[in-house]
Scaffold this motif. Structure first.
Motif, mmCIF file in Angstrom:
data_model
loop_
_atom_site.group_PDB
_atom_site.id
_atom_site.type_symbol
_atom_site.label_atom_id
_atom_site.label_comp_id
_atom_site.label_asym_id
_atom_site.label_seq_id
_atom_site.Cartn_x
_atom_site.Cartn_y
_atom_site.Cartn_z
ATOM 1 N N VAL A 73 -28.263 13.500 -19.999
ATOM 2 C CA VAL A 73 -27.117 12.934 -19.276
ATOM 3 C C VAL A 73 -26.761 13.786 -18.064
ATOM 4 N N SER A 74 -26.740 15.095 -18.251
ATOM 5 C CA SER A 74 -26.370 15.988 -17.150
ATOM 6 C C SER A 74 -27.327 15.860 -15.983
ATOM 7 N N TYR A 75 -28.630 15.820 -16.278
ATOM 8 C CA TYR A 75 -29.615 15.807 -15.202
ATOM 9 C C TYR A 75 -29.818 14.408 -14.625
ATOM 10 N N ILE A 76 -30.074 13.432 -15.474
ATOM 11 C CA ILE A 76 -30.318 12.072 -14.962
ATOM 12 C C ILE A 76 -29.054 11.520 -14.320
ATOM 13 N N GLY A 77 -27.910 11.665 -15.020
ATOM 14 C CA GLY A 77 -26.656 11.198 -14.445
ATOM 15 C C GLY A 77 -26.312 11.915 -13.163
ATOM 16 N N GLY A 78 -26.578 13.216 -13.131
ATOM 17 C CA GLY A 78 -26.303 13.984 -11.912
ATOM 18 C C GLY A 78 -27.146 13.539 -10.740
ATOM 19 N N TYR A 79 -28.439 13.327 -10.978
ATOM 20 C CA TYR A 79 -29.311 12.841 -9.911
ATOM 21 C C TYR A 79 -28.853 11.468 -9.411
ATOM 22 N N ILE A 80 -28.523 10.585 -10.344
ATOM 23 C CA ILE A 80 -28.144 9.226 -9.966
ATOM 24 C C ILE A 80 -26.895 9.224 -9.109
ATOM 25 N N PHE A 81 -25.856 9.943 -9.556
ATOM 26 C CA PHE A 81 -24.617 9.835 -8.797
ATOM 27 C C PHE A 81 -24.678 10.600 -7.472
ATOM 28 N N HIS A 82 -25.472 11.675 -7.393
ATOM 29 C CA HIS A 82 -25.613 12.360 -6.108
ATOM 30 C C HIS A 82 -26.382 11.497 -5.103
ATOM 31 N N ILE A 83 -27.463 10.885 -5.562
ATOM 32 C CA ILE A 83 -28.241 10.010 -4.671
ATOM 33 C C ILE A 83 -27.417 8.784 -4.293
ATOM 34 N N GLY A 84 -26.741 8.194 -5.282
ATOM 35 C CA GLY A 84 -25.910 7.028 -4.997
ATOM 36 C C GLY A 84 -24.791 7.348 -4.045
ATOM 37 N N LEU A 85 -24.171 8.507 -4.208
ATOM 38 C CA LEU A 85 -23.087 8.913 -3.316
ATOM 39 C C LEU A 85 -23.596 9.076 -1.886
ATOM 40 N N ALA A 86 -24.792 9.631 -1.737
ATOM 41 C CA ALA A 86 -25.377 9.787 -0.402
ATOM 42 C C ALA A 86 -25.636 8.429 0.237
ATOM 43 N N ILE A 87 -26.105 7.472 -0.562
ATOM 44 C CA ILE A 87 -26.350 6.123 -0.040
ATOM 45 C C ILE A 87 -25.048 5.487 0.418
ATOM 46 N N VAL A 88 -24.002 5.609 -0.387
ATOM 47 C CA VAL A 88 -22.711 5.003 -0.048
ATOM 48 C C VAL A 88 -22.121 5.645 1.203
ATOM 49 N N VAL A 89 -22.175 6.965 1.271
ATOM 50 C CA VAL A 89 -21.543 7.668 2.388
ATOM 51 C C VAL A 89 -22.309 7.462 3.683
ATOM 52 N N PHE A 90 -23.636 7.574 3.633
ATOM 53 C CA PHE A 90 -24.422 7.571 4.859
ATOM 54 C C PHE A 90 -25.125 6.245 5.147
ATOM 55 N N GLY A 91 -25.085 5.308 4.197
ATOM 56 C CA GLY A 91 -25.783 4.054 4.414
ATOM 57 C C GLY A 91 -24.901 2.875 4.725
ATOM 58 N N PHE A 92 -23.580 2.993 4.513
ATOM 59 C CA PHE A 92 -22.654 1.890 4.725
ATOM 60 C C PHE A 92 -22.304 1.794 6.210
ATOM 61 N N ALA A 93 -22.488 0.625 6.789
ATOM 62 C CA ALA A 93 -22.321 0.451 8.236
ATOM 63 C C ALA A 93 -20.956 0.905 8.757
ATOM 64 N N PRO A 94 -19.823 0.558 8.103
ATOM 65 C CA PRO A 94 -18.527 1.048 8.606
ATOM 66 C C PRO A 94 -18.417 2.564 8.606
ATOM 67 N N HIS A 95 -19.045 3.233 7.636
ATOM 68 C CA HIS A 95 -19.028 4.696 7.624
ATOM 69 C C HIS A 95 -19.811 5.239 8.820
ATOM 70 N N ILE A 96 -20.940 4.625 9.110
ATOM 71 C CA ILE A 96 -21.760 5.052 10.246
ATOM 72 C C ILE A 96 -21.000 4.851 11.548
ATOM 73 N N LEU A 97 -20.262 3.744 11.635
ATOM 74 C CA LEU A 97 -19.469 3.472 12.829
ATOM 75 C C LEU A 97 -18.380 4.528 13.007
ATOM 76 N N LEU A 98 -17.761 4.948 11.901
ATOM 77 C CA LEU A 98 -16.741 5.992 11.980
ATOM 78 C C LEU A 98 -17.343 7.296 12.489
ATOM 79 N N VAL A 99 -18.514 7.664 11.957
ATOM 80 C CA VAL A 99 -19.183 8.872 12.424
ATOM 81 C C VAL A 99 -19.530 8.767 13.902
ATOM 82 N N LYS A 100 -19.959 7.588 14.321
ATOM 83 C CA LYS A 100 -20.295 7.377 15.733
ATOM 84 C C LYS A 100 -19.069 7.542 16.616
ATOM 85 N N ASN A 101 -17.932 7.015 16.155
ATOM 86 C CA ASN A 101 -16.708 7.140 16.940
ATOM 87 C C ASN A 101 -16.244 8.591 17.049
ATOM 88 N N LEU A 102 -16.506 9.378 16.002
ATOM 89 C CA LEU A 102 -16.075 10.773 15.987
ATOM 90 C C LEU A 102 -17.045 11.695 16.708
#
Length: 219
Positions: A73-102
């Motif tokens: 659980v610690s390793y598989i769950g940790g890998y999943i949520f870290h990778i998923g968090l990176a996808i959400v933060v850096f892959g979502f178009a509105p987030h990218i637009l915010l970074v572009k504006n900044l």
């Protein structure tokens, strides 16, 4: 203050304050770390296969032998949520637009359906990891308030963002404002908690690997 005024504040002064504290906090912590200095290692270097900073970065990014079976659980769950968090933060178009504006920097976004799925999987993995930490006596004993707190401030932006996109529970304007506010809280606390490992993780592994490589010890 109505919902629109609240949203206007968190998107304006609130964001400016949070980003300012985040940037200053990160710079201060990095200054603290690098100003410590390091004494030169005067011993003759020894060379061994697999002993280097780069090898250590890679090796410590994988589960140690036998640990995946002992604590899946610690390793598989940790890998999943870290990778998923990176996808959400850096892959979502509105987030990218915010970074572009900044910053003026941008990159192609991922399909919204894929990011939505990644958010759900990320939240599920985080809940499973939290339950495992709470359910295992040793992990629970070793956990401090900071561990629970950092989990919460990481989880809430994903939850509120997903709920805003899905138009759940609260009016969209208010939920979006709460999402942005939760992100700002995360930005403010990140430099001063264990979450700062996002800036030191690979650097510290590389440094330890390089130091041990000088002694001929693969780590």
């Amino acid at each position: 203050m109505n919902d629109l005024q609240f949203l206007t504040w968190v998107r304006g002064p609130g964001l400016d304050i949070a980003v300012g504290i985040f940037v200053l906090g990160v710079l201060w912590r990095l200054f603290e770390i690098y100003s410590l200095g390091r004494k030169p290692d005067l011993a003759a270097p020894r060379h061994a296969d697999g002993a280097s900073g780069l090898h250590t970065v890679f090796r410590r990014s994988l589960p140690p032998h036998g640990m995946l079976k002992r604590s899946p659980v610690s390793y598989i769950g940790g890998y999943i949520f870290h990778i998923g968090l990176a996808i959400v933060v850096f892959g979502f178009a509105p987030h990218i637009l915010l970074v572009k504006n900044l910053t003026g920097v941008s990159w192609p976004g991922l399909p919204s359906q894929f990011v939505d799925l990644a958010a759900v999987v990320t939240m599920a993995a985080m809940v499973v990891v939290l339950f495992d930490r709470f359910n295992k006596p040793v992990k629970r004993f070793l956990s401090t308030f900071e561990d629970w707190f950092t989990w919460a401030v990481t989880f809430l932006p994903v939850l509120t963002g997903w709920m805003a996109v899905q138009h759940l529970l609260l009016p969209y304007t208010l939920m979006l404002a709460l999402h942005i506010l939760s992100v700002e809280v995360l930005l403010v606390v990140l430099p001063f908690t264990k979450l700062f490992h996002v800036f030191t993780l690979f650097g510290s592994r590389w440094f330890n690997g390089k130091a041990n490589a000088h002694k001929g010890v693969p780590v």
